[in-house]
Design a protein around this motif. Structure first.
Motif, mmCIF file in Angstrom:
data_model
loop_
_atom_site.group_PDB
_atom_site.id
_atom_site.type_symbol
_atom_site.label_atom_id
_atom_site.label_comp_id
_atom_site.label_asym_id
_atom_site.label_seq_id
_atom_site.Cartn_x
_atom_site.Cartn_y
_atom_site.Cartn_z
ATOM 1 N N ALA A 181 0.850 -1.190 0.000
ATOM 2 C CA ALA A 181 0.000 0.000 0.000
ATOM 3 C C ALA A 181 0.883 1.238 0.000
ATOM 4 N N THR A 182 0.454 2.256 -0.715
ATOM 5 C CA THR A 182 1.108 3.553 -0.688
ATOM 6 C C THR A 182 0.480 4.357 0.432
ATOM 7 N N LEU A 183 1.304 4.870 1.340
ATOM 8 C CA LEU A 183 0.785 5.537 2.528
ATOM 9 C C LEU A 183 0.641 7.043 2.378
ATOM 10 N N GLU A 184 1.240 7.630 1.352
ATOM 11 C CA GLU A 184 1.244 9.089 1.222
ATOM 12 C C GLU A 184 -0.149 9.689 1.096
ATOM 13 N N GLN A 185 -1.019 9.076 0.333
ATOM 14 C CA GLN A 185 -2.341 9.618 0.068
ATOM 15 C C GLN A 185 -3.428 8.956 0.918
ATOM 16 N N ALA A 186 -3.095 7.904 1.605
ATOM 17 C CA ALA A 186 -4.109 7.115 2.317
ATOM 18 C C ALA A 186 -4.637 7.847 3.543
ATOM 19 N N THR A 187 -5.875 7.541 3.877
ATOM 20 C CA THR A 187 -6.468 8.056 5.111
ATOM 21 C C THR A 187 -6.753 6.873 6.007
ATOM 22 N N PHE A 188 -6.483 7.030 7.274
ATOM 23 C CA PHE A 188 -6.653 5.952 8.228
ATOM 24 C C PHE A 188 -7.567 6.409 9.336
ATOM 25 N N ASP A 189 -8.837 6.160 9.157
ATOM 26 C CA ASP A 189 -9.838 6.601 10.114
ATOM 27 C C ASP A 189 -10.072 5.521 11.150
ATOM 28 N N THR A 190 -9.711 5.807 12.382
ATOM 29 C CA THR A 190 -9.981 4.873 13.472
ATOM 30 C C THR A 190 -11.024 5.456 14.411
ATOM 31 N N ALA A 191 -11.777 6.450 13.934
ATOM 32 C CA ALA A 191 -12.776 7.110 14.779
ATOM 33 C C ALA A 191 -13.886 6.161 15.201
ATOM 34 N N ASP A 192 -14.182 5.159 14.363
ATOM 35 C CA ASP A 192 -15.242 4.226 14.709
ATOM 36 C C ASP A 192 -14.709 3.003 15.448
ATOM 37 N N ALA A 193 -13.625 3.196 16.188
ATOM 38 C CA ALA A 193 -13.007 2.090 16.900
ATOM 39 C C ALA A 193 -13.894 1.536 18.006
ATOM 40 N N GLY A 194 -14.940 2.236 18.351
ATOM 41 C CA GLY A 194 -15.862 1.705 19.352
ATOM 42 C C GLY A 194 -15.306 1.820 20.751
ATOM 43 N N ALA A 195 -15.480 0.766 21.521
ATOM 44 C CA ALA A 195 -15.125 0.790 22.933
ATOM 45 C C ALA A 195 -13.660 0.468 23.189
ATOM 46 N N PHE A 196 -12.863 0.283 22.150
ATOM 47 C CA PHE A 196 -11.463 -0.071 22.360
ATOM 48 C C PHE A 196 -10.544 1.044 21.879
ATOM 49 N N SER A 197 -9.333 1.053 22.415
ATOM 50 C CA SER A 197 -8.312 1.999 21.972
ATOM 51 C C SER A 197 -7.192 1.212 21.308
ATOM 52 N N VAL A 198 -6.478 1.868 20.409
ATOM 53 C CA VAL A 198 -5.372 1.231 19.696
ATOM 54 C C VAL A 198 -4.137 2.073 19.946
ATOM 55 N N GLU A 199 -3.065 1.430 20.414
ATOM 56 C CA GLU A 199 -1.860 2.164 20.796
ATOM 57 C C GLU A 199 -0.628 1.276 20.745
ATOM 58 N N VAL A 200 0.532 1.927 20.755
ATOM 59 C CA VAL A 200 1.798 1.203 20.871
ATOM 60 C C VAL A 200 1.902 0.692 22.298
ATOM 61 N N CYS A 201 2.344 -0.542 22.448
ATOM 62 C CA CYS A 201 2.483 -1.092 23.801
ATOM 63 C C CYS A 201 3.783 -1.874 23.924
#
Length: 189
Positions: free
Chosen positions: A35-55
């Motif tokens: 995948a080319t990342l320059e133009q991509a959009t990454f919407d995680t707004a609808d993640a619901g009840a969970f969070s996504v993070e580096v751990c």
């Protein structure tokens, strides 16, 4: 095709797979997605009840994550719900990895996303989608222009996941070993 990828997603199946490989019998077909990342959009707004993070790697160990194979500069992206781990992936940048099913080391320019996993009881809730989106978003913030993933041919859930994120199949890699005889093939798609 039977979903053979499921057999190696736990320590018992992986042990059997590794035993056959030590006896000299292995075969795999993997699709390389880019995948080319320059133009991509990454919407995680609808993640619901969970969070996504580096751990930290130790946080994903309860899900039998193979943290012993992490590279020192590799990140663990995890999904947490009320502080409880639901899934994870590993993401490196400009690194070479030993690809065990192919019995080969491959160098990846840009991000390499691997080991996407979601606990069985929490699948089909958008967790894997959010994890991959976050890995891509973080890679882009680090100046990375593209991301790559290798997916076993029979792993349809992972293929659909990466395709939804704009990853396109670029190559098919095949490898067979029976004792001393080996065959490798790479075909552009």
């Amino acid at each position: 095709m039977p979903e053979l990828w499921r057999l190696t997603r736990n320590r018992y199946g992986r042990t059997a797979y590794d035993a056959l490989a030590r006896m000299g019998l292995t075969a795999t077909v993997m699709t390389e997605y880019v995948a080319t990342l320059e133009q991509a959009t990454f919407d995680t707004a609808d993640a619901g009840a969970f969070s996504v993070e580096v751990c930290e790697p130790g946080q994903v160990a309860p899900l039998d994550a193979p943290v012993d194979e992490l590279r020192p500069d590799e990140r663990v992206i995890a999904a947490l719900e009320d502080g409880r781990l639901r899934g994870y992936c590993f993401c490196s940048v400009d690194a070479a990895h030993e690809i065990h099913p192919l019995e080969r080391t491959l160098a990846f320019d840009g991000a390499y996303i691997r080991r996407v996993f979601v606990d069985r009881d929490h699948r089909n809730r958008g967790i894997a989608t959010a994890i991959v989106a976050e890995a891509c978003r973080q890679a882009r913030e680090r100046g990375v222009r593209r991301a790559t993933a290798l997916v076993a041919l029979d792993n349809s859930p992972s293929r659909r996941l990466f395709e939804r994120h704009g990853f396109e199949p670029r190559r098919r890699r095949r490898y067979v070993r029976a004792g001393p005889l080996t065959h490798r093939a790479t075909r552009a798609l």
